[in-house]
Motif scaffolding. Structure first.
Motif, PDB file in Angstrom:
ATOM      1  N   ILE A  50       0.815  -1.216   0.000  1.00  0.00           N
ATOM      2  CA  ILE A  50       0.000   0.000   0.000  1.00  0.00           C
ATOM      3  C   ILE A  50       0.852   1.271   0.000  1.00  0.00           C
ATOM      4  O   ILE A  50       0.339   2.366   0.271  1.00  0.00           O
ATOM      5  CB  ILE A  50      -0.972   0.021   1.195  1.00  0.00           C
ATOM      6  N   SER A  54       1.129   3.127   6.254  1.00  0.00           N
ATOM      7  CA  SER A  54      -0.277   3.530   6.184  1.00  0.00           C
ATOM      8  C   SER A  54      -0.395   5.051   6.302  1.00  0.00           C
ATOM      9  O   SER A  54       0.386   5.692   7.008  1.00  0.00           O
ATOM     10  CB  SER A  54      -1.050   2.869   7.332  1.00  0.00           C
ATOM     11  N   ASP A 259      -8.695   5.612   5.747  1.00  0.00           N
ATOM     12  CA  ASP A 259      -7.875   4.718   4.929  1.00  0.00           C
ATOM     13  C   ASP A 259      -6.697   4.233   5.770  1.00  0.00           C
ATOM     14  O   ASP A 259      -5.938   5.041   6.307  1.00  0.00           O
ATOM     15  CB  ASP A 259      -7.335   5.466   3.702  1.00  0.00           C
ATOM     16  N   HIS A 260      -6.549   2.934   5.899  1.00  0.00           N
ATOM     17  CA  HIS A 260      -5.401   2.358   6.586  1.00  0.00           C
ATOM     18  C   HIS A 260      -5.218   0.936   6.090  1.00  0.00           C
ATOM     19  O   HIS A 260      -5.862   0.521   5.113  1.00  0.00           O
ATOM     20  CB  HIS A 260      -5.552   2.426   8.105  1.00  0.00           C
ATOM     21  N   VAL A 263      -8.186  -1.411   5.298  1.00  0.00           N
ATOM     22  CA  VAL A 263      -8.995  -1.012   4.146  1.00  0.00           C
ATOM     23  C   VAL A 263      -8.190  -1.108   2.856  1.00  0.00           C
ATOM     24  O   VAL A 263      -8.622  -1.714   1.873  1.00  0.00           O
ATOM     25  CB  VAL A 263      -9.546   0.420   4.332  1.00  0.00           C
ATOM     26  N   LEU A 264      -7.009  -0.508   2.861  1.00  0.00           N
ATOM     27  CA  LEU A 264      -6.207  -0.436   1.640  1.00  0.00           C
ATOM     28  C   LEU A 264      -5.631  -1.788   1.227  1.00  0.00           C
ATOM     29  O   LEU A 264      -5.376  -2.014   0.041  1.00  0.00           O
ATOM     30  CB  LEU A 264      -5.073   0.577   1.828  1.00  0.00           C
ATOM     31  N   ASP A 268      -8.996  -3.406  -0.529  1.00  0.00           N
ATOM     32  CA  ASP A 268      -8.600  -3.022  -1.886  1.00  0.00           C
ATOM     33  C   ASP A 268      -7.660  -4.007  -2.571  1.00  0.00           C
ATOM     34  O   ASP A 268      -7.548  -3.995  -3.800  1.00  0.00           O
ATOM     35  CB  ASP A 268      -7.945  -1.637  -1.868  1.00  0.00           C
ATOM     36  N   ARG A 284     -15.662   0.329  -3.884  1.00  0.00           N
ATOM     37  CA  ARG A 284     -15.585   0.695  -2.461  1.00  0.00           C
ATOM     38  C   ARG A 284     -15.786   2.199  -2.330  1.00  0.00           C
ATOM     39  O   ARG A 284     -15.103   2.974  -2.985  1.00  0.00           O
ATOM     40  CB  ARG A 284     -14.243   0.303  -1.840  1.00  0.00           C
ATOM     41  N   ALA A 286     -15.503   5.974  -0.826  1.00  0.00           N
ATOM     42  CA  ALA A 286     -14.417   6.698  -0.172  1.00  0.00           C
ATOM     43  C   ALA A 286     -14.644   6.713   1.327  1.00  0.00           C
ATOM     44  O   ALA A 286     -15.781   6.824   1.800  1.00  0.00           O
ATOM     45  CB  ALA A 286     -14.340   8.129  -0.709  1.00  0.00           C
ATOM     46  N   MET A 287     -13.569   6.572   2.085  1.00  0.00           N
ATOM     47  CA  MET A 287     -13.668   6.553   3.540  1.00  0.00           C
ATOM     48  C   MET A 287     -13.922   7.961   4.085  1.00  0.00           C
ATOM     49  O   MET A 287     -13.640   8.964   3.411  1.00  0.00           O
ATOM     50  CB  MET A 287     -12.377   5.988   4.132  1.00  0.00           C
ATOM     51  N   ASN A 289     -12.337   9.741   6.450  1.00  0.00           N
ATOM     52  CA  ASN A 289     -11.112  10.532   6.572  1.00  0.00           C
ATOM     53  C   ASN A 289     -11.417  11.892   7.195  1.00  0.00           C
ATOM     54  O   ASN A 289     -12.045  11.963   8.231  1.00  0.00           O
ATOM     55  CB  ASN A 289     -10.412  10.635   5.223  1.00  0.00           C
TER      56      ASN A 289
END
Length: 326
Positions: A50, A54, A259-260, A263-264, A268, A284, A286-287, A289
């Motif tokens: 990723i 993160s 996003d961390h 999730v990523l 993803d 997915r 968008a988070m 954030n």
């Protein structure tokens, strides 16, 4: 009369900010026991996938700063001062409480950046903060237990998911999978509210969107040798594909707000790979954030708690909090 300064203790899981911090982070999660070399290299490889580390640390800071700014624009009678405390990385929760006490703060509101309560997770943040506060005479931290059913939180997710559904068009073969971090099955036996709260969040969002095909799954289960809550999101994906003929999947990790890695990578990378193997499409939202709408949601939650404090404490010398829109 000047505004009362109130501490805003924002707590989150924490994450290494550089690759050379990963081992210390992993060791802290394991209560001081160093991970095996294969386990460490596996985690490093996930981070590398990723981008090396993160973005969670940067996002958490942005969330805390923008939340504080929003509160100080919209709540009169109080001046909020931000303190960030992490569970597994510096600044630790105890560091934040110590700094708060050093600044002379006597009253604070504690917010954990996780919407659902569990004795297994959120309670640990609270206990550490309260234990640290006991070392400082007169410092009180008023915790917010959960906010999983906050209307603006539900509305935020509904808007984000709607954007993904609009991309698909034909929803007859689309499944929406809501998810949160799995926890050991034993919490259910102990009457923990966590699974029920996650399911209620999902149902509220589904109702807002009038979803016909959706389910709650669990992800990122630990490797501890004990059973963890299921079904796993991958199991649900296969079930929807084989039993309902679904060819499009919208993954909604409602248990997370940024996003961390979970999730990523877990969504993803792992879930996307599965959909590709099945010949299905991956989506997915968008988070949250530091999205302004999400920050406004958190500000509403914290401001409400500030008003409750004024109602609980009738001392005439205290300024009364008032919430304004901004």
């Amino acid at each position: 009369m000047s505004d009362q300064t109130i501490g805003l203790l924002v707590m989150a899981y924490g994450t290494p900010e550089r690759p050379d911090q990963i081992e210390a982070y992993y060791t802290h999660i394991r209560h001081g026991r160093k991970p095996s070399e294969p386990a460490l290299q596996n985690l490093i490889a996930r981070y590398r996938t990723i981008g090396g580390v993160s973005p969670l640390a940067e996002i958490t800071r942005a969330q805390g700063e923008r939340l504080t700014e929003k509160l100080n624009r919209t709540v009169t009678g109080k001046k909020f001062k931000l303190y960030l405390g992490m569970k597994h990385t510096a600044p630790f929760i105890e560091d934040a409480v110590s700094q708060m006490a050093g600044d002379g703060v006597k009253e604070a509101i504690g917010l954990i950046l996780a919407p659902h309560y569990s004795d297994y997770s959120v309670r640990l943040y609270m206990d550490r903060a309260q234990a640290a506060a006991q070392a400082y005479d007169g410092l009180k931290i008023h915790m917010i237990d959960d906010w999983y059913d906050e209307p603006s939180f539900i509305a935020f997710w509904a808007r984000q998911i709607r954007k993904e559904l609009d991309k698909i068009g034909d929803l007859s073969k689309t499944a929406v999978i809501f998810s949160a971090h799995s926890l050991p099955v034993k919490i259910i036996q102990n009457g923990d509210p966590y699974p029920g709260q996650v399911k209620e969040t999902a149902q509220l969002i589904a109702d807002a969107l009038h979803l016909k095909r959706f389910a709650v799954g669990w992800q990122s289960a630990g490797r501890t040798g004990e059973p963890w809550i299921g079904p796993d999101v991958r199991e649900l994906t296969r079930q929807f594909y084989h039993e309902s003929g679904c060819t499009a999947f919208v993954y909604c990790p409602i248990g997370f707000i940024a996003d961390h890695l979970e999730v990523l990578y877990d969504n993803d990378q792992v879930c996307r790979q599965l959909t590709e193997e099945l010949g299905a499409a991956y989506y997915r939202p968008a988070m949250p954030n530091a999205d302004p709408q999400f920050i406004a949601c958190l500000a509403t939650i914290v401001a409400r708690r500030a008003v409750q404090l004024d109602r609980e404490d009738k001392a005439p010398a205290r300024n009364q909090a008032t919430i304004h829109s901004a």
